[in-house]
Design a protein around this motif. Structure first.
Motif, PDB file in Angstrom:
ATOM      1  N   ALA A  99       1.016  -1.026   0.025  1.00 56.55           N
ATOM      2  CA  ALA A  99       0.029  -0.121  -0.133  1.00 56.55           C
ATOM      3  C   ALA A  99       0.848   1.310  -0.096  1.00 56.55           C
ATOM      4  O   ALA A  99       0.625   2.222  -0.630  1.00 56.55           O
ATOM      5  CB  ALA A  99      -0.811   0.094   1.308  1.00 56.55           C
ATOM      6  N   LYS A 100       1.923   1.286   0.724  1.00 53.09           N
ATOM      7  CA  LYS A 100       2.706   2.488   0.930  1.00 53.09           C
ATOM      8  C   LYS A 100       3.565   2.714  -0.492  1.00 53.09           C
ATOM      9  O   LYS A 100       3.758   3.682  -0.930  1.00 53.09           O
ATOM     10  CB  LYS A 100       3.870   2.143   1.945  1.00 53.09           C
ATOM     11  CG  LYS A 100       3.337   2.425   3.306  1.00 53.09           C
ATOM     12  CD  LYS A 100       4.375   1.871   4.400  1.00 53.09           C
ATOM     13  CE  LYS A 100       3.879   1.849   5.764  1.00 53.09           C
ATOM     14  NZ  LYS A 100       4.837   1.648   6.797  1.00 53.09           N
ATOM     15  N   ALA A 101       3.876   1.534  -1.141  1.00 50.07           N
ATOM     16  CA  ALA A 101       4.539   1.595  -2.442  1.00 50.07           C
ATOM     17  C   ALA A 101       3.937   2.369  -3.549  1.00 50.07           C
ATOM     18  O   ALA A 101       4.141   3.021  -4.164  1.00 50.07           O
ATOM     19  CB  ALA A 101       4.948   0.147  -2.802  1.00 50.07           C
ATOM     20  N   ALA A 102       2.440   1.701  -3.424  1.00 51.34           N
ATOM     21  CA  ALA A 102       1.399   2.199  -4.505  1.00 51.34           C
ATOM     22  C   ALA A 102       1.244   3.961  -4.413  1.00 51.34           C
ATOM     23  O   ALA A 102       1.450   4.330  -5.407  1.00 51.34           O
ATOM     24  CB  ALA A 102       0.043   1.618  -4.588  1.00 51.34           C
ATOM     25  N   ILE A 103       1.108   4.223  -3.101  1.00 52.52           N
ATOM     26  CA  ILE A 103       1.085   5.790  -2.809  1.00 52.52           C
ATOM     27  C   ILE A 103       2.529   6.416  -3.132  1.00 52.52           C
ATOM     28  O   ILE A 103       2.461   7.437  -3.785  1.00 52.52           O
ATOM     29  CB  ILE A 103       0.718   6.089  -1.379  1.00 52.52           C
ATOM     30  CG1 ILE A 103      -0.719   5.652  -1.095  1.00 52.52           C
ATOM     31  CG2 ILE A 103       0.832   7.581  -1.018  1.00 52.52           C
ATOM     32  CD1 ILE A 103      -1.263   5.723   0.214  1.00 52.52           C
ATOM     33  N   ASP A 104       3.629   5.742  -2.724  1.00 53.51           N
ATOM     34  CA  ASP A 104       4.927   6.432  -3.077  1.00 53.51           C
ATOM     35  C   ASP A 104       4.988   6.534  -4.520  1.00 53.51           C
ATOM     36  O   ASP A 104       5.329   7.735  -5.091  1.00 53.51           O
ATOM     37  CB  ASP A 104       6.111   5.517  -2.552  1.00 53.51           C
ATOM     38  CG  ASP A 104       7.205   5.900  -2.924  1.00 53.51           C
ATOM     39  OD1 ASP A 104       7.548   5.327  -4.030  1.00 53.51           O
ATOM     40  OD2 ASP A 104       8.046   6.328  -2.176  1.00 53.51           O
ATOM     41  N   MET A 105       4.682   5.580  -5.424  1.00 53.86           N
ATOM     42  CA  MET A 105       4.808   5.822  -6.906  1.00 53.86           C
ATOM     43  C   MET A 105       4.091   6.881  -7.259  1.00 53.86           C
ATOM     44  O   MET A 105       4.494   7.671  -8.237  1.00 53.86           O
ATOM     45  CB  MET A 105       4.126   4.589  -7.636  1.00 53.86           C
ATOM     46  CG  MET A 105       4.944   3.290  -7.482  1.00 53.86           C
ATOM     47  SD  MET A 105       3.911   1.856  -8.178  1.00 53.86           S
ATOM     48  CE  MET A 105       4.768   0.370  -7.443  1.00 53.86           C
ATOM     49  N   ALA A 106       2.735   7.211  -6.856  1.00 52.57           N
ATOM     50  CA  ALA A 106       2.053   8.039  -7.255  1.00 52.57           C
ATOM     51  C   ALA A 106       2.653   9.564  -7.061  1.00 52.57           C
ATOM     52  O   ALA A 106       2.576  10.444  -7.872  1.00 52.57           O
ATOM     53  CB  ALA A 106       0.305   8.065  -6.764  1.00 52.57           C
ATOM     54  N   LEU A 107       3.134   9.593  -5.691  1.00 55.06           N
ATOM     55  CA  LEU A 107       3.834  10.854  -5.359  1.00 55.06           C
ATOM     56  C   LEU A 107       5.064  11.194  -6.043  1.00 55.06           C
ATOM     57  O   LEU A 107       5.124  12.142  -6.500  1.00 55.06           O
ATOM     58  CB  LEU A 107       4.260  10.603  -3.827  1.00 55.06           C
ATOM     59  CG  LEU A 107       2.983  10.596  -2.617  1.00 55.06           C
ATOM     60  CD1 LEU A 107       3.837  10.367  -1.457  1.00 55.06           C
ATOM     61  CD2 LEU A 107       2.115  11.612  -2.758  1.00 55.06           C
ATOM     62  N   HIS A 108       5.882  10.132  -6.564  1.00 55.94           N
ATOM     63  CA  HIS A 108       6.903  10.234  -7.467  1.00 55.94           C
ATOM     64  C   HIS A 108       6.492  10.546  -8.582  1.00 55.94           C
ATOM     65  O   HIS A 108       7.132  11.475  -9.339  1.00 55.94           O
ATOM     66  CB  HIS A 108       7.766   9.039  -7.477  1.00 55.94           C
ATOM     67  CG  HIS A 108       8.889   8.912  -6.316  1.00 55.94           C
ATOM     68  ND1 HIS A 108       8.395   8.512  -4.804  1.00 55.94           N
ATOM     69  CD2 HIS A 108      10.172   9.573  -6.137  1.00 55.94           C
ATOM     70  CE1 HIS A 108       9.636   8.639  -4.106  1.00 55.94           C
ATOM     71  NE2 HIS A 108      10.594   9.337  -4.884  1.00 55.94           N
ATOM     72  N   ASP A 109       5.345  10.285  -9.170  1.00 55.03           N
ATOM     73  CA  ASP A 109       4.659  10.428 -10.322  1.00 55.03           C
ATOM     74  C   ASP A 109       4.361  12.071 -10.358  1.00 55.03           C
ATOM     75  O   ASP A 109       4.787  12.955 -11.383  1.00 55.03           O
ATOM     76  CB  ASP A 109       3.414   9.788 -10.735  1.00 55.03           C
ATOM     77  CG  ASP A 109       2.917   9.972 -12.290  1.00 55.03           C
ATOM     78  OD1 ASP A 109       3.632  10.480 -13.036  1.00 55.03           O
ATOM     79  OD2 ASP A 109       1.824   9.695 -12.333  1.00 55.03           O
ATOM     80  N   LEU A 110       3.931  12.714  -9.176  1.00 56.60           N
ATOM     81  CA  LEU A 110       3.594  14.024  -9.130  1.00 56.60           C
ATOM     82  C   LEU A 110       4.695  14.561  -9.070  1.00 56.60           C
ATOM     83  O   LEU A 110       4.904  15.938  -9.841  1.00 56.60           O
ATOM     84  CB  LEU A 110       2.841  14.113  -8.102  1.00 56.60           C
ATOM     85  CG  LEU A 110       1.338  13.647  -8.109  1.00 56.60           C
ATOM     86  CD1 LEU A 110       0.477  13.794  -6.581  1.00 56.60           C
ATOM     87  CD2 LEU A 110       0.461  14.484  -8.941  1.00 56.60           C
ATOM     88  N   LEU A 111       5.811  14.252  -8.520  1.00 63.75           N
ATOM     89  CA  LEU A 111       7.190  15.067  -8.374  1.00 63.75           C
ATOM     90  C   LEU A 111       7.565  15.224  -9.832  1.00 63.75           C
ATOM     91  O   LEU A 111       8.294  16.349  -9.992  1.00 63.75           O
ATOM     92  CB  LEU A 111       8.233  14.223  -7.497  1.00 63.75           C
ATOM     93  CG  LEU A 111       7.745  14.335  -5.583  1.00 63.75           C
ATOM     94  CD1 LEU A 111       8.711  13.492  -5.020  1.00 63.75           C
ATOM     95  CD2 LEU A 111       7.938  15.774  -5.273  1.00 63.75           C
ATOM     96  N   GLY A 112       7.725  14.313 -10.544  1.00 57.85           N
ATOM     97  CA  GLY A 112       8.079  14.291 -11.924  1.00 57.85           C
ATOM     98  C   GLY A 112       7.379  15.323 -12.734  1.00 57.85           C
ATOM     99  O   GLY A 112       7.948  16.278 -13.562  1.00 57.85           O
ATOM    100  N   GLN A 113       5.979  15.622 -12.419  1.00 60.00           N
ATOM    101  CA  GLN A 113       5.183  16.489 -13.230  1.00 60.00           C
ATOM    102  C   GLN A 113       5.479  17.757 -12.704  1.00 60.00           C
ATOM    103  O   GLN A 113       5.542  18.683 -13.375  1.00 60.00           O
ATOM    104  CB  GLN A 113       3.793  16.125 -12.984  1.00 60.00           C
ATOM    105  CG  GLN A 113       3.392  15.018 -13.757  1.00 60.00           C
ATOM    106  CD  GLN A 113       1.695  14.398 -13.461  1.00 60.00           C
ATOM    107  OE1 GLN A 113       0.983  15.154 -13.415  1.00 60.00           O
ATOM    108  NE2 GLN A 113       1.704  13.133 -12.964  1.00 60.00           N
TER     109      GLN A 113
END
Length: 367
Positions: A99-113
């Motif tokens: 669960a933490k990994a899924a949110i972490d991925m989304a947060l990193h996706d946002l950081l890239g954006q």
């Protein structure tokens, strides 16, 4: 970039062929997709598959952790202060690494954006392309040899062979049959998925070494918690030994590295809890002169995209096990990394390169 809302979606995709290991047999790839939305309308994506036998996570536990526990603690935080957000994420509850990994991925996706850069570039930008191996599931020796030959014919030059499901002598027989079928131009990696005991692992690996079967590495030969057994195998064989299920956290990695219980480390985002912790594990390994591989569970291209961006960005990650989307009967992800046989390249779009509008349409069609 204030975190405004978090949504979850349950997805399932059949595999083209049952995926068999010493731990389980999978015919359906199930996952929870996570969508994190900011107040200014940016959308980040992540994924968490349930891998009960490794992480202990189920579809229900992942969804509950994201929707009811972790998510509410993150809403209102500003991603322009990422260290605060990731600290909050990992302190939100014990365990629940998927669960933490899924949110972490989304947060990193946002950081890239937010940076206007593909995530691989933001994290380091070491490589533009990578190559994946292809996994041969555990079956009888003849079927495995035939499968291996088929994958080689399709252009894969590194195969990951699953073993450890039954008698160890049969595992040696399987590798002999594969070598006889495909020759020695293809690299072979073995993954026992904790299926052996330390002494029998040493005996079997010794037999393969004496027979000249030319194995690149052996992954997780013993039980995850048997660090002393892992060390015994590492010290008493010439073939490099890789730790996988033994390492979830930086603390786990440090223990293995300090006593040199393994020659290599396999980092998976589902074990580490995402890219934030994966970077720490890799940095630790690099400081000890230990190279890493990045692999995955049975995931769609969404989760693999995040793992691939991380892996390609780091020079110490030298091996890549990202064939999971190639095992699926359908690609349900719009955007992300691009496959050309064993070659994987990256979109020039910011973050993970996911097409949000198309993803919304696809996910709504599955509800």
């Amino acid at each position: 970039m204030i975190l405004h809302s978090i949504e979850t979606f349950s997805v399932a995709v059949p595999l083209t062929k049952p995926f068999k290991t010493a731990l389980r047999t999978v015919t359906l790839a199930e996952s929870i997709f996570v969508k994190v939305i900011t107040e200014d309308g940016y959308v980040g994506w992540g994924e968490a598959p349930p891998t009960h036998v490794i992480t202990g996570d189920s579809l229900g536990s992942i969804e509950f952790a994201v929707d009811q526990v972790i998510g509410p603690q993150l809403l209102g935080l500003d991603l322009r202060h990422p260290e605060r957000v990731f600290q909050k994420l990992h302190r939100s509850m014990v365990g629940n690494t998927s669960a933490k990994a899924a949110i972490d991925m989304a947060l990193h996706d946002l950081l890239g954006q937010l940076a206007g850069l593909p995530l691989v570039t933001l994290l380091g930008g070491y490589r533009d392309t990578i190559e994946t191996d292809f996994t041969v599931s555990v079956n009888d020796a003849i079927e495995m040899a035939d499968d291996a030959a088929g994958y080689v014919a399709n252009g894969f030059n590194v195969l990951k062979i699953k073993v450890g499901i039954d008698d160890i002598a049969k595992d040696v027989e399987r590798i002999r049959a594969i070598r006889e079928k495909i020759g020695y131009d293809t690299k072979l990696r073995l993954d026992a998925n904790q299926g052996w005991e330390a002494k029998e692992a040493v005996r079997a690996i010794g037999q393969m070494e004496d027979a000249g079967l030319d194995i690149e590495l052996i992954e997780q030969p013993v039980k995850a918690q048997d660090i002393e057994g892992l060390q015994h195998v590492t010290l008493h064989t010439h073939t490099p030994i890789m730790a996988d299920e033994s390492i979830f956290s930086p603390k786990d990695a440090l223990r293995v590295l300090q006593i040199r219980a393994a020659d290599l480390i396999n980092i998976k985002l589902m074990k580490a809890g995402g890219i934030y912790k994966a970077l720490k594990i890799n940095a630790l390994a690099e400081s000890y002169g230990v190279e890493c591989m990045t692999g995955s569970m049975i995931e769609t291209k969404l989760g693999i995209s995040a793992a691939a961006h991380f892996a390609a960005s780091q020079p110490n990650v030298t091996r890549f096990d990202f064939d999971a989307p190639l095992l699926l009967a359908e690609d349900i992800v719009e955007g992300g990394v691009i496959y050309d046989g064993r070659h994987i390249r990256f979109s020039t779009k910011p973050g993970l390169g996911i097409h949000t509008a198309l993803m919304n349409q696809r996910l709504q069609g599955k509800e």
